[in-house]
Enzyme design. Structure first.
Site, PDB file in Angstrom:
ATOM      1  N   GLY A 247     -15.544  47.432  -6.602  1.00 50.31           N
ATOM      2  CA  GLY A 247     -15.712  46.701  -7.854  1.00 50.31           C
ATOM      3  C   GLY A 247     -14.582  46.772  -8.847  1.00 50.31           C
ATOM      4  N   PRO A 286     -13.358  50.069  -2.179  1.00 51.44           N
ATOM      5  CG  PRO A 286     -11.143  50.802  -2.286  1.00 51.44           C
ATOM      6  CD  PRO A 286     -12.519  51.253  -1.891  1.00 51.44           C
ATOM      7  N   GLY A 287     -12.387  46.636  -2.450  1.00 50.32           N
ATOM      8  CA  GLY A 287     -12.005  45.434  -1.703  1.00 50.32           C
ATOM      9  C   GLY A 287     -10.915  44.737  -2.493  1.00 50.32           C
ATOM     10  NE  ARG A 288     -12.540  41.043  -7.458  1.00 48.12           N
ATOM     11  CZ  ARG A 288     -12.770  39.755  -7.223  1.00 48.12           C
ATOM     12  NH1 ARG A 288     -11.787  38.893  -7.316  1.00 48.12           N
ATOM     13  NH2 ARG A 288     -13.988  39.321  -6.912  1.00 48.12           N
ATOM     14  CB  CYS A 353     -13.256  15.073  -3.932  1.00 50.09           C
ATOM     15  SG  CYS A 353     -12.095  14.109  -2.973  1.00 50.09           S
ATOM     16  CE1 TYR A 382     -15.053  39.748  -1.535  1.00 48.98           C
ATOM     17  CE2 TYR A 382     -13.593  40.358  -3.327  1.00 48.98           C
ATOM     18  CZ  TYR A 382     -14.605  40.686  -2.448  1.00 48.98           C
ATOM     19  OH  TYR A 382     -15.152  41.940  -2.457  1.00 48.98           O
TER      20      TYR A 382
HETATM   21  C1  LIG Z   1     -21.464  46.881  -0.989  1.00 52.60           C
HETATM   22  C2  LIG Z   1     -20.129  46.460  -1.462  1.00 52.60           C
HETATM   23  N1  LIG Z   1     -19.136  47.369  -1.478  1.00 52.60           N
HETATM   24  C3  LIG Z   1     -17.886  47.032  -1.879  1.00 52.60           C
HETATM   25  C4  LIG Z   1     -17.596  45.748  -2.290  1.00 52.60           C
HETATM   26  C5  LIG Z   1     -16.187  45.430  -2.718  1.00 52.60           C
HETATM   27  O1  LIG Z   1     -16.127  45.046  -4.023  1.00 52.60           O
HETATM   28  P1  LIG Z   1     -14.697  44.715  -4.675  1.00 52.60           P
HETATM   29  O2  LIG Z   1     -14.041  43.740  -3.793  1.00 52.60           O
HETATM   30  O3  LIG Z   1     -15.028  44.162  -5.999  1.00 52.60           O
HETATM   31  O4  LIG Z   1     -13.968  46.012  -4.758  1.00 52.60           O
HETATM   32  C6  LIG Z   1     -18.600  44.784  -2.298  1.00 52.60           C
HETATM   33  C7  LIG Z   1     -18.287  43.426  -2.765  1.00 52.60           C
HETATM   34  O5  LIG Z   1     -19.074  42.608  -3.052  1.00 52.60           O
HETATM   35  C8  LIG Z   1     -19.901  45.148  -1.874  1.00 52.60           C
HETATM   36  O6  LIG Z   1     -20.895  44.261  -1.849  1.00 52.60           O
END
Ligand SMILES: Cc1ncc(COP(=O)(O)O)c(C=O)c1O
Length: 426
Positions: A247, A286-288, A353, A382
């Site tokens: 997050g 972490p992802g984003r 469009c 994403y």
């Molecule tokens: C369970 C869970 N963990 C981690 C993440 C990664 O979140 P972020 O990309 O905001 O760090 C998500 C994203 O929706 C998630 O659903």
């Protein structure tokens, strides 16, 4: 020859991948590859990844958390950039891998990620996905509700560690569409039901409760919600594993600061020291914040409509960057590839469009003309994930750039791909 950046270009360059430089003619390079060469070779739009920069970012999380809390793991939230090369890269850098669906699980396995380091998520896992995960031997399954617990209990036939996903009832102070930890969210088990869920796990022959999981939301720019949530889960008992989700928000524009990784880890670990058992294992996902900065998207301008405002339309749009349309109010930056920084204020729009197909609003572009290249920084998270074929768009290639070598790790769609699912009728 690398040219030093001017003051204005330096401001926008800070949003680009770590290994971004200007060539002596002022043109953008990532990983020592000229973006114009990458665009020519792989077509546009194209997702360009600073591979060494991505590795460094992964290590910042792993080393930063381990230095503060040695019994810890970082899991790559693979939904943010699910492609085989990135799964492999993250596993090589010592991260666990989160998957949230059968396709992501298969991709991770195909990238030879050790199944025991895979964490399965999902608020509506199908039986087929649960069976796939059990057969693969994933390390952890994060259980999202009672129905799933029941089905999992019926399907499992050997020991399986699980976490219970708690809905902590904490407002993550982010966009509504990516808020998950608040009361009434579709995710997780409400606080007052966790006791019953723990009892249900304890009645299962095979399920072993390792601990609790929470995920508050995405693109979070404040740290206080995590501190609050850690306090909340600490009140639920003592567990071996606490997975605090992902997050952390990122800086999309020059004037929208985000917490640094150090500030984020300090806040988490300070709260963990205050409220959680110090022998526990801490996990973050972490992802984003792991992938966003490592990637830039390069487009070619198709047409410029001068006026008030001036619209600069490129050969991509919400089909390759749905993020820009998804979060109403989230601004993005862009710059000309050959003339970085400065210029006139324009609306950078796509070719899908929809009026909502605006890639960057009120952005500065220096003398944009048909055929020129535009680069958008901070597009790692994403974008590939949400890429689609709207208006017959061909989804872009992902190209890793490192030490002057550009290597496609996902090829660009072809029109044959596009037609492949169609069945002749009548
Ligand atoms: C369970 C869970 N963990 C981690 C993440 C990664 O979140 P972020 O990309 O905001 O760090 C998500 C994203 O929706 C998630 O659903």
């Amino acid at each position: 020859m690398i040219r030093p950046a001017s003051k204005d270009s330096a401001a926008v360059l800070r949003l680009f991948p770590q290994n971004t430089e200007l060539a002596d003619d002022g043109s953008l390079m990532v990983g020592r590859c000229l973006l114009r060469d990458v665009a020519d070779e792989f077509g546009t739009p194209v997702y360009v990844v600073d591979e060494p920069g991505l590795r460094v970012q992964a290590r910042r999380f792993v080393d930063g958390l381990a230095a503060r809390w040695p019994r810890s793991n970082v899991a790559f939230a693979s939904k943010s950039l699910p492609c085989r090369a990135v799964y492999r890269l993250m596993a090589d850098e010592g991260l666990l891998v989160d998957v949230a669906g059968g396709g992501e699980l298969l991709m991770a396995l195909d990238a030879h990620v050790d199944p025991s380091s895979i964490v399965l998520h999902g608020n509506a896992k199908t039986d087929a996905e649960i069976v796939l995960a059990l057969e693969a031997g994933v390390g952890l399954i994060v259980v999202d509700g009672f129905g799933e617990l029941q089905r999992l209990g019926e399907l499992v036939a050997r020991p399986q560690a699980v976490l219970l996903r708690v809905q902590p009832g904490v407002d993550p102070m982010t966009y509504a569409g990516v808020a998950t930890g608040q009361r009434g969210s579709k995710f997780g088990i409400p606080l007052d039901a966790i006791g019953d869920a723990i009892k249900q796990v304890s009645r299962s022959r095979w399920l072993q409760l390792a601990g609790l999981h929470l995920h508050l939301g995405s693109q979070m720019l404040r740290l206080a919600p995590w501190e609050k949530a850690i306090q909340v889960i600490a009140s639920l008992g003592t567990f071996d594993v606490y997975d605090l989700g992902g997050g952390l928000g990122v800086q999309y524009t020059r004037d929208q600061p985000a917490p640094t990784i150090d500030q984020y880890l300090d806040a988490l670990v300070t709260a963990a020291r205050a409220h959680l058992p110090n022998s526990a294992q801490l996990v973050i996902e972490p992802g984003r914040s792991l992938v966003a900065r490592s990637m830039t998207t390069v487009y070619r301008i198709v047409t410029v409509k001068s006026g008030d405002p001036t619209f600069v339309a490129v050969d991509g749009g919400m089909a390759d960057n749905f993020e820009a349309s998804l979060y109403v109010g989230q601004a993005f930056e862009a710059t000309m590839v050959e003339r970085v920084g400065g210029g006139e204020v324009v609306e950078l729009v796509g070719r899908q469009c929809e009026s909502g197909d605006r890639l960057a609003s009120g952005v500065l572009l220096d003398a944009p003309r048909r055929g020129d290249l535009v680069a958008m920084p901070m597009t790692g998270a994403y974008t590939h994930t949400l890429a689609n074929n709207y208006n017959g768009a061909l989804r872009p290639a992902i190209v890793f750039c490192s030490e002057g070598r550009a290597t496609a790790v996902v090829r660009r769609d072809t029109y044959d791909d596009f037609l492949a699912r169609e069945i002749k009728w009548p």
